[in-house]
Design an enzyme around this catalytic site. Sequence first.
Site, PDB file in Angstrom:
ATOM      1  N   LYS A  42       0.849  -1.188   0.000  1.00 13.04           N
ATOM      2  CA  LYS A  42       0.000   0.000   0.000  1.00 13.04           C
ATOM      3  C   LYS A  42       0.886   1.241   0.000  1.00 13.04           C
ATOM      4  CE  LYS A  42      -1.822   2.811   2.873  1.00 13.04           C
ATOM      5  NZ  LYS A  42      -1.873   4.069   2.084  1.00 13.04           N
TER       6      LYS A  42
ATOM      7  N   GLU B 155       9.211  15.460  16.383  1.00 15.85           N
ATOM      8  CA  GLU B 155       9.630  15.416  14.983  1.00 15.85           C
ATOM      9  C   GLU B 155       8.797  16.383  14.149  1.00 15.85           C
ATOM     10  OE1 GLU B 155      10.868  12.019  11.784  1.00 15.85           O
ATOM     11  OE2 GLU B 155       8.946  11.739  12.807  1.00 15.85           O
TER      12      GLU B 155
ATOM     13  N   GLU C 161       9.823   1.028  10.740  1.00 14.38           N
ATOM     14  CA  GLU C 161      10.865   2.057  10.589  1.00 14.38           C
ATOM     15  C   GLU C 161      10.143   3.379  10.772  1.00 14.38           C
ATOM     16  OE1 GLU C 161      12.759   4.967   9.536  1.00 14.38           O
ATOM     17  OE2 GLU C 161      12.746   4.259   7.453  1.00 14.38           O
TER      18      GLU C 161
ATOM     19  N   CYS D 206      13.226  10.876   7.911  1.00 11.88           N
ATOM     20  CA  CYS D 206      13.086  10.384   9.277  1.00 11.88           C
ATOM     21  C   CYS D 206      14.394  10.505  10.051  1.00 11.88           C
ATOM     22  CB  CYS D 206      12.592   8.941   9.275  1.00 11.88           C
ATOM     23  SG  CYS D 206      13.481   7.874   8.135  1.00 11.88           S
TER      24      CYS D 206
END
Length: 498
Positions: A195, A401, A270, A304
């Site tokens: 996906k 973040e 992750e 990331c």
Amino acid sequence: MGIAVSAEINPQVAEFIGKPRKMLINGKWANAVSGKTFPTYNPATGEVLAQVAEGDREDINQAVKAARDAFDNGPWRRMTASERGRLIWKLADLLEQHTEEFGYLESLDNGKPLAIAKVADVPLAVDLFRYMAGWATKVEGNTIPISSGGGKYFAYTLREPVGVVGQIIPWNFPLLMAAWKLGPALASGCTVVLKPAEQTPLSALRLGELIQEAGFPDGVVNIVPGYGETAGAALAAHPDVDKIAFTGSTEVGRLIVHAAAGNLKKVSLELGGKSPNVVFKDADLDAAIPGSASAIFFNHGQCCCAGSRLYVEKAVYDQVVEGVAANAKKIRVGSGLDPKTQMGPLVSEEQLNRVCGYLEAGFAEGAKAVVGGHKAGDRGYFVEPTVLVDTRESMKVVKEEIFGPVVTAMPFTDPEEIIPRANNSDYGLAAAVWTRDISKAHRMAELLRAGTVWINCYNIFDAALPFGGYKQSGWGREMGHDVLNLYTQTKAVCAKIG
């Protein structure tokens, strides 16, 4: 900037995005069972780029059924490892042949500069597939001497594919993340339901066409675009999926874990990061300053592992901050298709609002912008490259973040203080150290709680290097031979021979 411009430059891309894109299930391109479609946008303009089939629970059910049948009964299981490796290598060749086309798709759908997509995203994806093609023939077991039981035994282990794998990938590196996920799963002999992110589905769908052209059996790779709350949630919870692999935010990663609990499927994650980038006064500042700028501004800060917490020894703090700010001022922000562009837009209006919200929160808590700090332009999703100072570890912009081109710069005086400060985070994805003292560099690398530590460099990736995080940055490792552990399981076999 839109379809008309891309048609003038690349007619293959214009033709691809000019038609509603379908999903790939069991070797066939199909509309969603519901008949719904959703738009994907050009982030440089905010205009609709293409219409894409909107997968939902029933589409996921069909895709998982196809993957299950392909794994249990299809020719994929009967293929030799060498044959699987050759198919993966052929896919790499086809992708390489279409480098420019995929570069345009990534630039249009994600916003990243075309020049970067063509020299980074696509070649790294090609290399990943070739690297993993070589591993297909090297997934091995062991023979084990047995000393118990009073008899003679022949014991050995088999490394077997885990089965049907659901893979959910993010929007920041759409093609590369598809390669990171598909390569090891296929090399291990698994079948896949992929996906792609709803913001950036186009390169994965075009890759699906190359997968068919390469000759993969029907049902081995199924690609279902759709929203995370519907298609993604259905895939993570599906009882006939043996493993789920997810790359994205830590917040969504927690939801994936809960969804996967029903049948206790294997999970690899992750996730996010808030990576410390540490510059000592003995560093080569001619390298550390542009390196630190690249650490946060590469891919518009939508990495990331971005070096978003910049710690600089006080003796050189002003010089480094001024240098990084000077680099930020020189960055040309614009449409990814403009050859002069060095930084494109953020991926979506939602991401634009998120980053601007963090900037407002930072200013409210006392942070100051040496450069940037605002939305750029009145069209598209652009944010200025930003360097924040007067920041503290307690601030939201330092703790959370942001996933945008925003770095928080903080000084330190005692080298002994920097390890606890750098490790003072819920995340542990990456870190970097800049110093001429190689002993200090390796000592830091050992003490930093991060899955990757770069020394006198940043954002160096290779298919052979494992990548993943400590703490809330995830479970497991992508790439390298470590990744095969995510897609295989060990079977012990013991036979009495005397």
